[in-house]
Design a protein around this motif. Structure first.
Motif, mmCIF file in Angstrom:
data_model
loop_
_atom_site.group_PDB
_atom_site.id
_atom_site.type_symbol
_atom_site.label_atom_id
_atom_site.label_comp_id
_atom_site.label_asym_id
_atom_site.label_seq_id
_atom_site.Cartn_x
_atom_site.Cartn_y
_atom_site.Cartn_z
ATOM 1 N N GLN A 1 0.809 -1.209 0.000
ATOM 2 C CA GLN A 1 0.000 0.000 0.000
ATOM 3 C C GLN A 1 0.846 1.264 0.000
ATOM 4 N N ILE A 2 2.103 1.145 0.377
ATOM 5 C CA ILE A 2 2.997 2.301 0.418
ATOM 6 C C ILE A 2 3.648 2.493 -0.951
ATOM 7 N N VAL A 3 3.537 3.701 -1.496
ATOM 8 C CA VAL A 3 3.944 3.940 -2.889
ATOM 9 C C VAL A 3 5.091 4.933 -3.028
ATOM 10 N N SER A 4 5.509 5.558 -1.928
ATOM 11 C CA SER A 4 6.544 6.586 -2.015
ATOM 12 C C SER A 4 7.752 6.216 -1.166
ATOM 13 N N SER A 5 8.875 6.870 -1.424
ATOM 14 C CA SER A 5 10.099 6.605 -0.682
ATOM 15 C C SER A 5 10.263 7.518 0.528
ATOM 16 N N VAL A 6 9.305 8.407 0.749
ATOM 17 C CA VAL A 6 9.311 9.294 1.914
ATOM 18 C C VAL A 6 7.929 9.235 2.559
ATOM 19 N N VAL A 7 7.904 9.123 3.885
ATOM 20 C CA VAL A 7 6.647 8.916 4.603
ATOM 21 C C VAL A 7 5.614 9.989 4.280
ATOM 22 N N GLU A 8 5.970 11.269 4.407
ATOM 23 C CA GLU A 8 4.976 12.318 4.208
ATOM 24 C C GLU A 8 4.487 12.374 2.763
ATOM 25 N N GLU A 9 5.329 12.022 1.816
ATOM 26 C CA GLU A 9 4.900 11.986 0.414
ATOM 27 C C GLU A 9 3.911 10.857 0.184
ATOM 28 N N ASP A 10 4.112 9.751 0.879
ATOM 29 C CA ASP A 10 3.178 8.642 0.749
ATOM 30 C C ASP A 10 1.802 9.023 1.295
ATOM 31 N N VAL A 11 1.787 9.686 2.436
ATOM 32 C CA VAL A 11 0.519 10.106 3.045
ATOM 33 C C VAL A 11 -0.195 11.121 2.152
ATOM 34 N N ALA A 12 0.578 11.923 1.417
ATOM 35 C CA ALA A 12 -0.003 12.946 0.540
ATOM 36 C C ALA A 12 -0.560 12.364 -0.759
ATOM 37 N N PHE A 13 -0.182 11.142 -1.083
ATOM 38 C CA PHE A 13 -0.528 10.562 -2.384
ATOM 39 C C PHE A 13 -2.045 10.526 -2.636
ATOM 40 N N GLY A 14 -2.800 10.068 -1.641
ATOM 41 C CA GLY A 14 -4.251 9.970 -1.816
ATOM 42 C C GLY A 14 -4.921 11.316 -2.027
ATOM 43 N N PRO A 15 -4.694 12.289 -1.141
ATOM 44 C CA PRO A 15 -5.290 13.610 -1.342
ATOM 45 C C PRO A 15 -4.897 14.256 -2.664
ATOM 46 N N GLU A 16 -3.655 14.041 -3.101
ATOM 47 C CA GLU A 16 -3.236 14.583 -4.401
ATOM 48 C C GLU A 16 -4.076 14.004 -5.532
ATOM 49 N N ASN A 17 -4.344 12.709 -5.468
ATOM 50 C CA ASN A 17 -5.168 12.072 -6.497
ATOM 51 C C ASN A 17 -6.613 12.540 -6.459
ATOM 52 N N LEU A 18 -7.036 13.022 -5.297
ATOM 53 C CA LEU A 18 -8.400 13.553 -5.175
ATOM 54 C C LEU A 18 -8.481 15.007 -5.640
ATOM 55 N N GLY A 19 -7.338 15.600 -5.962
ATOM 56 C CA GLY A 19 -7.333 16.984 -6.437
ATOM 57 C C GLY A 19 -7.420 18.012 -5.337
ATOM 58 N N VAL A 20 -7.006 17.622 -4.136
ATOM 59 C CA VAL A 20 -7.048 18.548 -2.994
ATOM 60 C C VAL A 20 -5.984 19.634 -3.183
ATOM 61 N N GLU A 21 -6.316 20.850 -2.792
ATOM 62 C CA GLU A 21 -5.413 21.997 -2.942
ATOM 63 C C GLU A 21 -4.148 21.805 -2.078
ATOM 64 N N PRO A 22 -2.946 22.173 -2.600
ATOM 65 C CA PRO A 22 -1.680 21.879 -1.926
ATOM 66 C C PRO A 22 -1.588 22.285 -0.457
ATOM 67 N N SER A 23 -2.042 23.480 -0.106
ATOM 68 C CA SER A 23 -1.943 23.898 1.299
ATOM 69 C C SER A 23 -2.822 23.025 2.199
ATOM 70 N N GLU A 24 -3.953 22.585 1.652
ATOM 71 C CA GLU A 24 -4.835 21.691 2.403
ATOM 72 C C GLU A 24 -4.203 20.312 2.534
ATOM 73 N N ILE A 25 -3.501 19.856 1.485
ATOM 74 C CA ILE A 25 -2.786 18.574 1.570
ATOM 75 C C ILE A 25 -1.758 18.623 2.692
ATOM 76 N N ARG A 26 -0.998 19.734 2.760
ATOM 77 C CA ARG A 26 0.010 19.879 3.810
ATOM 78 C C ARG A 26 -0.611 19.743 5.195
ATOM 79 N N ARG A 27 -1.746 20.391 5.383
ATOM 80 C CA ARG A 27 -2.419 20.345 6.677
ATOM 81 C C ARG A 27 -2.928 18.934 6.982
ATOM 82 N N ARG A 28 -3.493 18.281 5.971
ATOM 83 C CA ARG A 28 -4.020 16.930 6.170
ATOM 84 C C ARG A 28 -2.905 15.936 6.495
ATOM 85 N N VAL A 29 -1.772 16.064 5.801
ATOM 86 C CA VAL A 29 -0.643 15.164 6.051
ATOM 87 C C VAL A 29 -0.152 15.324 7.481
ATOM 88 N N ASP A 30 0.029 16.571 7.915
ATOM 89 C CA ASP A 30 0.490 16.825 9.278
ATOM 90 C C ASP A 30 -0.498 16.283 10.306
#
Length: 295
Positions: free
Chosen positions: A101-130
């Protein structure tokens, strides 16, 4: 609570290479309440994982209907891509092996993968990942490589990736099966927190009775059908029924059941060692007093 998932006489059959039909789920009708914590048990081949995949629309039923959040989303005619996308935004799934299920070589990038595919705005992705990493207790590992994490830590990262997508329901399909006891405790603690504090509906497919007792409700499948359905206290009191379908019971329940022929009572809902020890101590005193009274 309101209803979140409902199945009406849902069935699913596999076709083998020779054209043979093998039913995996047979006419299952269930209602899963929003915000509940449901454990699904069953021996290998009972249909647990198939049911999870039907809920998440990885599979479409060969018969029956699936409703999610009050809407009919799937029948034996399947569903369109928009409906599948909508359901998967509401229902996330964590699989048995986090490495799958893990697709990235960095933890926070992996967590961001799903929201990015949903088209979530970058600043919101940052907040969701944190927020997601904080929720699962993995903030300090945000810049680590997943390959350097333990199995339990990887599974918490996989859960964080689902949380960041803001689902209303999380299905864990044998998500603790490959973990050591410490990893299992970590994951179940995280899952319990999400259920209690965030109100996320949890459907936990498991073989582990110590995990099933943490749920509000236990559903037992056998040969693709619902065999038992109730609270952990009620379901695990059916020791002989569970053993008849090759399932165990919590260790405390098994011990008290073994003592029953010697006059010990078997109350419902004693699942931890301390409560079990206190009950046995009380029963020894009761039986000793009864023996003295008869002499």
């Amino acid at each position: 609570m309101s209803e979140f998932i409902r199945t009406e006489n849902i069935s699913f059959s596999y076709e083998d290479a020779g054209g043979g039909i093998h039913p995996a789920i047979k006419n299952v009708s269930l209602s899963i309440e929003r915000g509940s914590f449901v454990a699904v048990l069953g021996h290998n081949g009972s249909g647990k994982s198939t049911l999870a995949k039907l809920f998440n629309m990885i599979l479409s039923p060969t018969d029956g209907k699936l409703y999610v959040d009050g809407e009919l989303v799937s029948t034996n005619e399947g569903a369109d891509d928009d409906t599948i996308f909508s359901v998967r935004r509401k229902i996330g799934m964590v699989h048995q092996n986090p490495d799958n299920q893990i697709v990235s070589s960095v933890v926070e990038e992996d967590v961001a993968f799903g929201p990015e595919n949903l088209g979530v705005e970058p600043s919101e992705i940052r907040r969701r990942v944190d927020d997601a990493l904080a929720t699962v207790g993995m903030s300090e590992y945000a810049l680590h490589s997943p390959s350097r994490l333990s199995g339990g830590q990887k599974q918490r990262v996989a859960i964080a990736g689902i949380i960041a997508m803001r689902p209303e329901c999380i299905i864990l399909d044998e998500a603790t099966a490959m973990l050591d006891p410490s990893g299992r405790r970590d994951v179940m603690s995280t899952v319990g927190k999400l259920n209690r504090e965030a109100g996320i509906t949890i459907i936990h497919i498991t073989h582990d009775m110590s995990e099933a007792v943490l749920a509000d409700r236990v559903i037992v499948l056998n040969e693709g059908e619902v065999f038992l359905d109730g609270t952990p206290q009620d379901v695990f009191s059916e020791v002989e029924l569970l053993r008849s379908v090759r399932l165990d019971v919590p260790q405390t329940t098994a011990l008290l059941y073994a003592l029953k022929p010697y006059g010990f009572s078997l109350p419902k809902g004693i699942f931890d060692a301390k409560s079990c020890a206190l009950h046995i101590s009380g029963e020894l005193k009761r039986l000793g007093t009864a023996r003295e009274d008869t002499n």
